[in-house]
Design a protein around this motif. Structure first.
Motif, PDB file in Angstrom:
ATOM      1  N   GLY A 190       0.812  -1.206   0.000  1.00 43.88           N
ATOM      2  CA  GLY A 190       0.000   0.000   0.000  1.00 43.88           C
ATOM      3  C   GLY A 190       0.847   1.258   0.000  1.00 43.88           C
ATOM      4  N   THR A 191       0.212   2.342  -0.394  1.00 45.50           N
ATOM      5  CA  THR A 191       0.888   3.632  -0.415  1.00 45.50           C
ATOM      6  C   THR A 191      -0.007   4.683   0.210  1.00 45.50           C
ATOM      7  N   ARG A 192       0.611   5.745   0.664  1.00 45.12           N
ATOM      8  CA  ARG A 192      -0.107   6.897   1.217  1.00 45.12           C
ATOM      9  C   ARG A 192       0.471   8.148   0.582  1.00 45.12           C
ATOM     10  N   ARG A 193      -0.400   9.092   0.295  1.00 43.12           N
ATOM     11  CA  ARG A 193       0.040  10.408  -0.160  1.00 43.12           C
ATOM     12  C   ARG A 193       0.071  11.308   1.066  1.00 43.12           C
ATOM     13  N   VAL A 194       1.270  11.807   1.337  1.00 42.46           N
ATOM     14  CA  VAL A 194       1.458  12.674   2.494  1.00 42.46           C
ATOM     15  C   VAL A 194       2.215  13.920   2.053  1.00 42.46           C
ATOM     16  N   ALA A 195       2.292  14.864   2.952  1.00 40.45           N
ATOM     17  CA  ALA A 195       3.144  16.029   2.752  1.00 40.45           C
ATOM     18  C   ALA A 195       4.085  16.093   3.948  1.00 40.45           C
ATOM     19  N   VAL A 196       5.356  16.266   3.660  1.00 45.35           N
ATOM     20  CA  VAL A 196       6.341  16.441   4.733  1.00 45.35           C
ATOM     21  C   VAL A 196       6.782  17.896   4.729  1.00 45.35           C
ATOM     22  N   PHE A 197       7.436  18.299   5.778  1.00 44.73           N
ATOM     23  CA  PHE A 197       7.852  19.685   5.916  1.00 44.73           C
ATOM     24  C   PHE A 197       9.371  19.728   5.998  1.00 44.73           C
ATOM     25  N   LEU A 198       9.976  20.329   4.979  1.00 45.67           N
ATOM     26  CA  LEU A 198      11.431  20.389   4.865  1.00 45.67           C
ATOM     27  C   LEU A 198      11.922  21.804   5.122  1.00 45.67           C
ATOM     28  N   GLU A 230      17.782  11.409  12.051  1.00 47.11           N
ATOM     29  CA  GLU A 230      17.608  10.723  13.324  1.00 47.11           C
ATOM     30  C   GLU A 230      16.140  10.665  13.725  1.00 47.11           C
ATOM     31  N   GLY A 231      15.856   9.858  14.695  1.00 45.82           N
ATOM     32  CA  GLY A 231      14.496   9.712  15.192  1.00 45.82           C
ATOM     33  C   GLY A 231      13.754   8.628  14.431  1.00 45.82           C
ATOM     34  N   GLU A 232      12.834   7.979  15.099  1.00 43.84           N
ATOM     35  CA  GLU A 232      12.093   6.879  14.475  1.00 43.84           C
ATOM     36  C   GLU A 232      10.887   7.346  13.684  1.00 43.84           C
ATOM     37  N   PHE A 233      10.298   8.477  14.067  1.00 43.98           N
ATOM     38  CA  PHE A 233       9.059   8.917  13.438  1.00 43.98           C
ATOM     39  C   PHE A 233       9.246  10.234  12.698  1.00 43.98           C
ATOM     40  N   ILE A 234       8.577  10.324  11.551  1.00 46.53           N
ATOM     41  CA  ILE A 234       8.615  11.518  10.712  1.00 46.53           C
ATOM     42  C   ILE A 234       7.218  12.118  10.698  1.00 46.53           C
ATOM     43  N   PRO A 235       7.074  13.394  11.097  1.00 46.47           N
ATOM     44  CA  PRO A 235       5.752  14.017  11.033  1.00 46.47           C
ATOM     45  C   PRO A 235       5.363  14.293   9.580  1.00 46.47           C
ATOM     46  N   ALA A 236       4.099  14.037   9.261  1.00 47.55           N
ATOM     47  CA  ALA A 236       3.604  14.263   7.903  1.00 47.55           C
ATOM     48  C   ALA A 236       2.122  14.572   7.969  1.00 47.55           C
ATOM     49  N   LEU A 237       1.650  15.269   6.948  1.00 48.22           N
ATOM     50  CA  LEU A 237       0.230  15.547   6.813  1.00 48.22           C
ATOM     51  C   LEU A 237      -0.335  14.520   5.848  1.00 48.22           C
ATOM     52  N   ASP A 238      -1.231  13.660   6.325  1.00 45.24           N
ATOM     53  CA  ASP A 238      -1.865  12.646   5.478  1.00 45.24           C
ATOM     54  C   ASP A 238      -2.876  13.368   4.601  1.00 45.24           C
ATOM     55  N   GLU A 239      -2.666  13.329   3.287  1.00 44.07           N
ATOM     56  CA  GLU A 239      -3.503  14.076   2.353  1.00 44.07           C
ATOM     57  C   GLU A 239      -4.940  13.583   2.345  1.00 44.07           C
ATOM     58  N   GLU A 240      -5.154  12.262   2.443  1.00 43.98           N
ATOM     59  CA  GLU A 240      -6.501  11.697   2.402  1.00 43.98           C
ATOM     60  C   GLU A 240      -7.258  11.947   3.704  1.00 43.98           C
ATOM     61  N   ALA A 241      -6.609  11.686   4.813  1.00 41.77           N
ATOM     62  CA  ALA A 241      -7.252  11.839   6.111  1.00 41.77           C
ATOM     63  C   ALA A 241      -7.300  13.294   6.570  1.00 41.77           C
ATOM     64  N   LYS A 242      -6.509  14.144   5.942  1.00 41.49           N
ATOM     65  CA  LYS A 242      -6.417  15.559   6.333  1.00 41.49           C
ATOM     66  C   LYS A 242      -6.059  15.687   7.814  1.00 41.49           C
ATOM     67  N   ALA A 243      -5.105  14.856   8.237  1.00 46.38           N
ATOM     68  CA  ALA A 243      -4.696  14.846   9.638  1.00 46.38           C
ATOM     69  C   ALA A 243      -3.192  14.658   9.726  1.00 46.38           C
ATOM     70  N   MET A 244      -2.619  15.191  10.800  1.00 49.75           N
ATOM     71  CA  MET A 244      -1.203  14.955  11.047  1.00 49.75           C
ATOM     72  C   MET A 244      -1.022  13.492  11.405  1.00 49.75           C
ATOM     73  N   THR A 245       0.042  12.921  10.864  1.00 45.23           N
ATOM     74  CA  THR A 245       0.363  11.526  11.132  1.00 45.23           C
ATOM     75  C   THR A 245       1.862  11.450  11.392  1.00 45.23           C
ATOM     76  N   PHE A 246       2.281  10.397  12.019  1.00 42.02           N
ATOM     77  CA  PHE A 246       3.696  10.207  12.315  1.00 42.02           C
ATOM     78  C   PHE A 246       4.096   8.858  11.752  1.00 42.02           C
ATOM     79  N   VAL A 247       4.916   8.888  10.707  1.00 41.44           N
ATOM     80  CA  VAL A 247       5.292   7.698   9.961  1.00 41.44           C
ATOM     81  C   VAL A 247       6.579   7.130  10.547  1.00 41.44           C
ATOM     82  N   ASN A 248       6.551   5.853  10.890  1.00 44.22           N
ATOM     83  CA  ASN A 248       7.748   5.188  11.394  1.00 44.22           C
ATOM     84  C   ASN A 248       8.666   4.920  10.213  1.00 44.22           C
TER      85      ASN A 248
END
Length: 158
Positions: free
Chosen positions: A22-30, A50-68
């Motif tokens: 599966g895939t997800r369309r997200v937006a990351v902040f650089l 570094e760090g295990e989780f990357i903050p991203a905006l899930d485009e479909e859910a319109k919610a902040m998510t944290f991708v491992n």
């Protein structure tokens, strides 16, 4: 006062292939400026950071998510976002490859790197390269998680 301490960031669309399929369309902040090279922060900097989780905006859910990051098989982004500006003057070694992921998906593109001549084989790069290595496609760069690759086939260029 806290506005003065904020780091300017830009929102970048990314297609993330998850390790279970599966895939997800997200937006990351650089960041506008990278900490380890000149120019803007790249997706590769974020994934190989570094760090295990990357903050991203899930485009479909319109919610902040944290991708491992360990669960990211690959991340596809526009070539313009990942363009290097390091001023490398050495001719790179390049291989057209097919990358088979452990979940059965395959990717195809160009691997390009610069290593000392005595360590410039493709296997050297795959063993010693960054955790996420770039695979160049026609219009995109796919950052592939080395830990989720089952095999890499070197293809003959047409």
């Amino acid at each position: 006062m806290t506005e003065e301490l904020r780091v300017p960031k830009r929102k970048v669309p990314v297609e993330v292939g998850l390790s279970g399929g599966g895939t997800r369309r997200v937006a990351v902040f650089l960041a506008e400026y990278a900490s380890h090279h000149t120019g803007a922060e790249r997706l590769g900097d974020l994934l190989n950071g570094e760090g295990e989780f990357i903050p991203a905006l899930d485009e479909e859910a319109k919610a902040m998510t944290f991708v491992n990051r360990a669960g990211v098989a690959f991340a596809r982004v526009s070539r313009a976002v990942e363009a290097g500006g390091d001023g490398e003057l050495t001719i790179p070694t390049e291989h057209t490859v097919e990358v088979a992921l452990v979940d059965g998906r395959t990717l195809r593109g160009l691997v390009s790197y610069v290593l000392p001549p005595e360590r410039s084989r493709l296997v050297d790069y795959l063993n010693d390269g960054p955790p996420f290595f770039p695979l160049l496609e026609a219009d995109a760069v796919v950052l592939v998680n080395r830990r989720l690759v089952s095999r890499v086939v070197a293809l003959r260029d047409p």
